[in-house]
Design an enzyme around this catalytic site. Structure first.
Site, PDB file in Angstrom:
ATOM      1  CB  CYS A   1     -17.453  -8.465  32.794  1.00  0.00           C
ATOM      2  SG  CYS A   1     -16.582  -7.344  32.922  1.00  0.00           S
TER       3      CYS A   1
ATOM      4  CB  CYS B   1     -16.938  -3.542  32.030  1.00  0.00           C
ATOM      5  SG  CYS B   1     -16.604  -4.407  30.565  1.00  0.00           S
TER       6      CYS B   1
ATOM      7  CE  LYS C   1      -4.218   5.992  -2.705  1.00  0.00           C
ATOM      8  NZ  LYS C   1      -5.132   5.177  -1.998  1.00  0.00           N
TER       9      LYS C   1
ATOM     10  CD  GLU D   1       0.896   7.446 -11.062  1.00  0.00           C
ATOM     11  OE1 GLU D   1       0.176   6.635 -12.300  1.00  0.00           O
ATOM     12  OE2 GLU D   1       1.579   7.243 -11.008  1.00  0.00           O
TER      13      GLU D   1
ATOM     14  CG  ASP E   1     -11.601   5.931  -3.911  1.00  0.00           C
ATOM     15  OD1 ASP E   1     -11.101   4.121  -3.330  1.00  0.00           O
ATOM     16  OD2 ASP E   1     -12.739   6.245  -3.542  1.00  0.00           O
TER      17      ASP E   1
ATOM     18  CD  GLU F   1      -7.155   1.385  -8.013  1.00  0.00           C
ATOM     19  OE1 GLU F   1      -6.170   0.929  -7.804  1.00  0.00           O
ATOM     20  OE2 GLU F   1      -7.268   1.357  -6.732  1.00  0.00           O
TER      21      GLU F   1
ATOM     22  CB  CYS G   1     -14.933  -8.642  30.140  1.00  0.00           C
ATOM     23  SG  CYS G   1     -15.757  -7.603  29.370  1.00  0.00           S
TER      24      CYS G   1
ATOM     25  CE1 TYR H   1      -1.128   0.596  -9.292  1.00  0.00           C
ATOM     26  CE2 TYR H   1      -3.115   1.767  -9.542  1.00  0.00           C
ATOM     27  CZ  TYR H   1      -2.121   0.992  -9.308  1.00  0.00           C
ATOM     28  OH  TYR H   1      -2.886   0.430  -8.361  1.00  0.00           O
TER      29      TYR H   1
ATOM     30  CE  LYS I   1      -6.479   8.654   0.549  1.00  0.00           C
ATOM     31  NZ  LYS I   1      -6.155   7.424   1.627  1.00  0.00           N
TER      32      LYS I   1
ATOM     33  CB  CYS J   1     -13.027  -3.958  31.331  1.00  0.00           C
ATOM     34  SG  CYS J   1     -14.011  -5.099  31.931  1.00  0.00           S
TER      35      CYS J   1
ATOM     36  CB  SER K   1      -0.542   0.312   1.354  1.00  0.00           C
ATOM     37  OG  SER K   1      -0.313  -0.505   2.630  1.00  0.00           O
TER      38      SER K   1
HETATM   39  S1  IVH Z   1       0.748   3.097  -6.794  1.00  0.00           S
HETATM   40  C1  IVH Z   1       3.768   0.124  -4.703  1.00  0.00           C
HETATM   41  N1  IVH Z   1      -0.717   3.852  -8.268  1.00  0.00           N
HETATM   42  O1  IVH Z   1      -3.554   3.079  -3.409  1.00  0.00           O
HETATM   43  C2  IVH Z   1       2.906   0.883  -4.690  1.00  0.00           C
HETATM   44  N2  IVH Z   1      -0.730   2.856  -6.647  1.00  0.00           N
HETATM   45  O2  IVH Z   1      -3.106   2.750  -0.611  1.00  0.00           O
HETATM   46  C3  IVH Z   1       1.801   0.411  -5.449  1.00  0.00           C
HETATM   47  N3  IVH Z   1      -3.812   2.970  -6.537  1.00  0.00           N
HETATM   48  O3  IVH Z   1      -2.824  -0.566  -3.272  1.00  0.00           O
HETATM   49  C4  IVH Z   1       1.241   1.159  -5.561  1.00  0.00           C
HETATM   50  N4  IVH Z   1      -3.869   4.798  -7.988  1.00  0.00           N
HETATM   51  O4  IVH Z   1      -4.713  -0.047  -5.045  1.00  0.00           O
HETATM   52  C5  IVH Z   1      -0.248   3.402  -7.398  1.00  0.00           C
HETATM   53  N5  IVH Z   1      -2.268   5.898  -9.576  1.00  0.00           N
HETATM   54  C6  IVH Z   1      -2.044   4.767  -8.261  1.00  0.00           C
HETATM   55  C7  IVH Z   1      -3.306   4.560  -7.127  1.00  0.00           C
HETATM   56  C8  IVH Z   1      -2.766   3.428  -6.850  1.00  0.00           C
HETATM   57  C9  IVH Z   1      -4.727   4.057  -7.298  1.00  0.00           C
HETATM   58  C10 IVH Z   1      -4.259   1.939  -4.874  1.00  0.00           C
HETATM   59  C11 IVH Z   1      -3.552   1.197  -5.600  1.00  0.00           C
HETATM   60  C12 IVH Z   1      -2.897   0.879  -3.962  1.00  0.00           C
HETATM   61  C13 IVH Z   1      -3.493   2.211  -2.791  1.00  0.00           C
HETATM   62  C14 IVH Z   1      -2.661   2.588  -1.651  1.00  0.00           C
END
Ligand code: IVH
Length: 719
Positions: free
Chosen positions: A439, A436, A133, A131, A135, A191, A466, A243, A331, A460, A97
Site C-alpha cells: 500500500c 509497505c 514416531k 517407540e 510419519d 498411525e 492496506c 499406539y 525428533k 506497515c 499432538s
Molecule cells: S502418541 C496424546 N505415539 O504424532 C498423544 N503419536 O505429533 C497421542 N505419532 O498426532 C499420540 N507416532 O499422529 C503417539 N508412537 C506414536 C506416534 C504418534 C506417530 C503422531 C500422531 C500424533 C502426532 C503428534
C-alpha cells in the site's frame, strides 16, 4: 422412478406461485429420497444426469420464486451430494499432538519436569516407554462390543472426517477385535502409513497414468485414505500401527506397555521397537539405536516418542495446551541442503509485518522440493539476529549467495547459513524496504515502551487501507482452525477481494444474497459453475453458527492464538461477556482489567492486545455487522460440570505440600475451575498453605472462603 415424473412440464416461468410451491415441495422430497438411496443404501435408482436435472429445476423454481428459498430448502443445506466430502465425527476424547524436543538435553529436561510436577525425587523409580514416531496420519477407530463401528481422521483434534469405509479396506485394521475381555467401548488410535516399497509402486502407477506423483509417503498415505471412493483406498496397501486410545469403557491394563500388549492381543500391529526404559540413559540409547537403524525400517519415522508408563501418573500429569505433559516426541535432526538465493520477496502479514521470503533455486531437502524459505526479519538478513535467531555464520545474507536451507518436519524451511566462499563479487547488502510493498505506507519498527528495544519486525502503518493486511486477515478468518469455510481458500479470498466482493469478514455472509442481485453471478464466472457456487454458499451457511473459541481466534487479535482463544472462551463463556470486559478493561484501575489480567495463561501482552482491539471503532463496527450474520455458541460447560468446583475461581497461595503448584492448577482446571493469580471479589475459594501472606489477608477482607490443602482434597474427593 422416472426422473421427471414430478417435475411439471410447464416452463418454470409459466407457473403460478401456488403451483411453484407445490412442485418445489414434491421435488424436494424426491431429491431427498435419491440422496438417501445414494448415500445410505449405495444403490441409486437414477443416473447422475437425471439427478442433476431434478436439482436444476428445483433451483430454477427458487430463482424465480425467491420466497421458496427458506432455511429448510435443500439449497441451503450442506448435503453430502452437494459438498462431495466426508461426514464429520466428533472425537469423544480429543486427539492431541505431542510436544517436541530436539536434543538429549531436552529429553533430560522433560524427565526432570515430570518429576518436578509429581514432586518426585530424582532417584524415585520412573519408567517410560520409547517407540518410533511414525510419519503418517493418525486415525481413531471406534469398536463397540468388539466390532469396528467408525473410523475418523484427526481433523482439528476435536472433529475429524468419517473414513470408516476406507479404514475397512486396510489389512492391519481388524473388523472385529480378537480374544477375550474386550471392553464394550474401545477407541484405538494409531498411525496409517505406507511402506517405502508401496509408496514407490504407487508413484510409478501415478506416473504411468499421467497423474501427479506424491511428494512423500505421508502425503500418499493421506491421499489414499481420504478417497471418496473406498475402492481406490483398497487398491493402496496402507498399513497401521496402534499406539494410543480414546474412549475406553474398561481399561485392560494399568501401564502404557500393558496397553500396547493388550492392543496386540486384540489383533493390532504395535511397533516392535517399543521398549520400556527406566532411565534417561536408556531412553537416549534406544533413541540413537532407532536413529541408526532408520534407513532399514522400510517406512518413514521422524523421531522417537517417550511416554510415562504408569497410567495413573499420566492421569495426574494431564495436559498442557494441546499436548500431554507425560509424553515427548524426540525428533530426528532436521535436514539441510545447499542452493542459491535468487531473490527476496516481502510478504505483508495480517498484522502488517513485512515478512521477507527467500526465493530459492529449487532444491530437494529430505525428499521434498523447496523453493521458498523464511528469512524471519530485517535483522536476520543483516546477520545480527532478532528474536534470538541468528544466521549460523553471523554474516549478512545477499541475493546471489549460496545458502544452506534447513527443513525440519512440518515447519517452514529457513535459510540457516551463507557459504561466504561462494559469494559473487558484485553481491550487495540487501536493503530492507521502509515502505509497505502493498500500500506504500511507511513501514516502521516500533520501540517497546517497557524494554525500550526496537521491535525486530518492521510493520506497515497503513492499517485498514492496506489491502495486504485486509486480505491476510480474511484468510486467517476462514482458515481451518477459525471459521473453517470449505472452498474459501487463499486464492478465493484474493479473487473475491480484488473483485470487491469480499473486503471484510461480514461480507462473506452476505455474499449469497448479494450474488442473487448481482448481474455478474458467481456461477456464470470463469472457473465457476452451478455446483461450485452452490457448494460454496452451502459451506458458508454451515458456519453461521460457530464455537466461541473459534470465533475469538478468527478475529485475528494480535498475540491471540488458538490456546489463548480457548482460555478466553472458557473463562468468559459468551462473546458478549468477553467484549464487555475487554471494553471496560481500557480503564487500568477497573475490576474488568484485574479480571482480564488474572486469567491463567493470559499474559500482559495478550491482555493489552485484547484491550487495544476492542478500543478500535472500526473493529466494533465490524463486530456488530458480523454478529448480525452469525451466532456465536456459548462455550461448552466444562466436561466435569458436576464437580464441586466447576465454574468456580480458585486461588492457590502459600506453600503446598501434597502437590506442586503446577499440579494443583492443572487439577483445578481439569475439574472445571478457573485458577487466578490474585484474590478479588470474583474469587470463590482460596487454598492456602503455610506461609500464605497478603492473599490470605485479602481473602479475609473480602469474605472469600479459605481452606487448606486437606480441605481442598476433601472438597474434590481425592487424597
Ligand atoms: S502418541 C496424546 N505415539 O504424532 C498423544 N503419536 O505429533 C497421542 N505419532 O498426532 C499420540 N507416532 O499422529 C503417539 N508412537 C506414536 C506416534 C504418534 C506417530 C503422531 C500422531 C500424533 C502426532 C503428534
Amino acid at each position: 422412478m422416472t426422473p421427471h415424473r414430478t417435475a411439471s412440464q410447464k416452463p418454470a416461468d409459466h407457473l403460478t406461485p401456488d403451483e411453484a410451491y407445490a412442485e418445489h415441495q414434491r421435488l424436494g422430497a424426491e431429491i431427498k429420497e435419491h440422496d438417501r438411496r445414494y448415500y445410505e443404501e449405495d444403490a441409486p435408482t437414477v443416473s447422475d444426469a437425471e439427478y442433476d436435472a431434478l436439482r436444476k429445476r428445483y433451483e430454477a423454481l427458487e430463482d424465480l420464486f425467491p420466497e421458496l428459498k427458506t432455511p429448510e430448502s435443500l439449497t441451503q443445506k450442506v448435503g453430502a451430494k452437494v459438498s462431495e466430502k466426508f461426514g464429520k465425527i466428533r472425537h469423544r476424547v480429543p486427539m492431541l499432538s505431542l510436544a517436541n524436543g530436539f536434543s538429549d538435553e531436552e529429553v533430560e529436561d522433560f524427565v526432570e519436569r515430570v518429576r518436578r510436577f509429581l514432586n518426585w525425587t530424582s532417584d524415585a523409580p520412573l519408567a517410560f516407554t520409547a517407540e518410533p514416531k511414525i510419519d503418517g496420519l493418525s486415525l481413531s477407530l471406534r469398536y463397540e462390543n468388539g466390532r469396528l463401528v467408525s473410523a475418523a481422521t484427526r481433523g482439528d483434534g476435536a472433529e475429524g472426517e468419517d473414513v470408516t469405509n476406507n479404514a475397512l479396506t486396510v489389512d492391519d485394521i481388524p473388523h472385529r477385535l480378537h480374544g477375550s475381555h474386550i471392553p464394550e467401548i474401545f477407541e484405538v488410535r494409531g498411525e496409517v502409513y505406507l511402506s517405502h516399497k508401496d509408496f514407490a509402486a504407487i508413484n510409478e502407477r501415478q506416473e504411468a497414468a499421467g497423474k501427479p506423483v506424491f511428494a512423500n509417503p505421508r502425503n500418499a498415505a493421506a491421499g489414499s485414505l481420504r478417497q471418496l471412493d473406498a475402492k481406490i483406498t483398497a487398491s493402496r496397501p496402507l498399513c497401521f500401527f496402534a499406539y494410543a486410545w480414546g474412549e475406553v469403557s474398561a481399561m485392560p491394563a494399568e501401564t502404557q506397555h500393558g496397553m500396547m500388549e493388550a492392543l496386540r492381543r486384540f489383533g493390532f500391529k504395535v511397533n516392535p521397537l517399543t521398549r520400556l526404559c527406566t532411565s534417561v540413559a536408556q531412553m537416549l540409547e534406544h533413541y540413537h539405536a532407532i536413529e541408526a537403524d532408520r534407513a532399514n525400517l522400510g517406512y518413514d519415522i521422524d523421531g522417537v516418542v517417550y511416554k510415562v508408563d504408569d497410567l495413573t501418573l499420566q492421569q495426574r500429569l494431564g495436559f498442557v495446551s494441546r499436548s500431554p505433559r507425560w509424553a515427548l516426541a524426540h525428533k530426528f535432526p532436521a535436514q539441510e541442503a545447499m542452493t542459491v538465493l535468487e531473490g527476496i520477496e516481502i510478504n505483508v502479514g495480517r498484522t502488517g509485518s513485512l515478512n521477507p521470503i527467500a526465493r530459492l533455486k529449487p532444491v530437494t531437502v529430505g525428499g521434498v522440493v523447496v523453493s521458498n524459505a523464511t528469512l524471519h526479519n530485517e535483522d536476520y538478513i543483516k546477520g545480527i539476529g532478532g528474536n534470538g535467531e541468528k544466521i549460523r555464520g553471523g554474516v549478512d545474507i545477499r541475493i546471489g549467495d549460496t545458502v544452506v536451507v534447513l527443513r525440519a518436519g512440518d515447519v517452514i524451511p529457513k535459510v540457516l547459513d551463507v557459504v561466504l566462499d561462494k559469494r559473487p563479487a558484485d553481491a550487495k547488502p540487501y536493503e530492507f524496504p521502509t515502505t509497505c510493498p502493498a500500500c506504500g505506507s511507511h513501514a516502521v519498527r516500533e520501540v517497546n515502551p517497557r524494554t525500550g528495544k526496537e521491535d525486530a519486525v518492521r510493520r506497515c502503518t497503513g492499517g485498514l487501507i492496506c489491502p495486504a493486511q485486509a486480505r491476510e486477515r480474511l484468510k486467517h478468518f476462514v482458515s481451518r482452525n477459525a471459521f473453517d469455510i470449505e472452498g474459501m481458500g487463499e486464492q478465493r479470498i484474493d479473487e473475491f477481494y480484488e473483485e470487491g466482493l469480499v473486503r471484510r469478514p461480514q461480507d462473506i455472509f452476505t455474499l449469497q444474497a448479494r450474488n442473487a442481485r448481482n448481474l455478474k453471478r458467481l456461477e456464470n464466472r470463469e472457473g465457476w459453475g452451478e455446483t461450485s457456487a452452490r457448494n460454496l454458499f452451502a459451506a458458508i451457511e454451515a458456519r453461521r453458527s460457530i464455537a466461541l473459541n473459534r470465533f475469538i481466534f478468527a478475529l485475528g487479535i494480535p498475540h491471540v492464538g488458538e490456546t489463548s482463544a480457548r482460555l478466553l472462551s472458557r473463562h468468559f463463556g459468551t462473546f458478549e461477556h468477553l467484549r464487555e470486559t475487554a471494553k471496560a478493561a481500557a480503564d487500568e484501575t477497573s475490576e474488568a482489567h484485574a479480571e482480564l489480567t488474572s486469567i491463567g495463561g493470559i499474559g500482559p501482552v495478550v491482555a493489552e492486545a485484547i484491550v487495544e482491539f476492542f478500543k478500535e471503532a472500526h473493529n466494533e463496527e465490524m463486530l456488530d455487522a458480523l454478529l448480525a450474520e452469525v451466532s456465536v455458541e456459548p462455550a461448552e460447560a466444562p466436561a466435569v460440570a458436576d464437580s464441586p468446583v466447576a465454574g468456580k475461581t480458585v486461588v492457590f497461595t502459600g506453600a503446598l505440600e501434597q502437590m506442586t503448584r503446577e499440579e494443583a492448577k492443572a487439577m483445578a482446571e481439569r475439574l472445571g475451575a478457573k485458577v487466578a493469580g490474585s484474590v478479588s471479589k470474583k474469587t470463590d475459594i482460596v487454598v492456602a498453605g503455610p506461609g500464605a501472606g497478603s492473599k490470605l489477608a485479602k481473602a479475609a477482607e473480602l469474605g472469600v472462603q479459605v481452606m487448606d490443602e486437606d480441605g481442598w482434597f476433601a472438597l474434590v474427593e481425592r487424597g
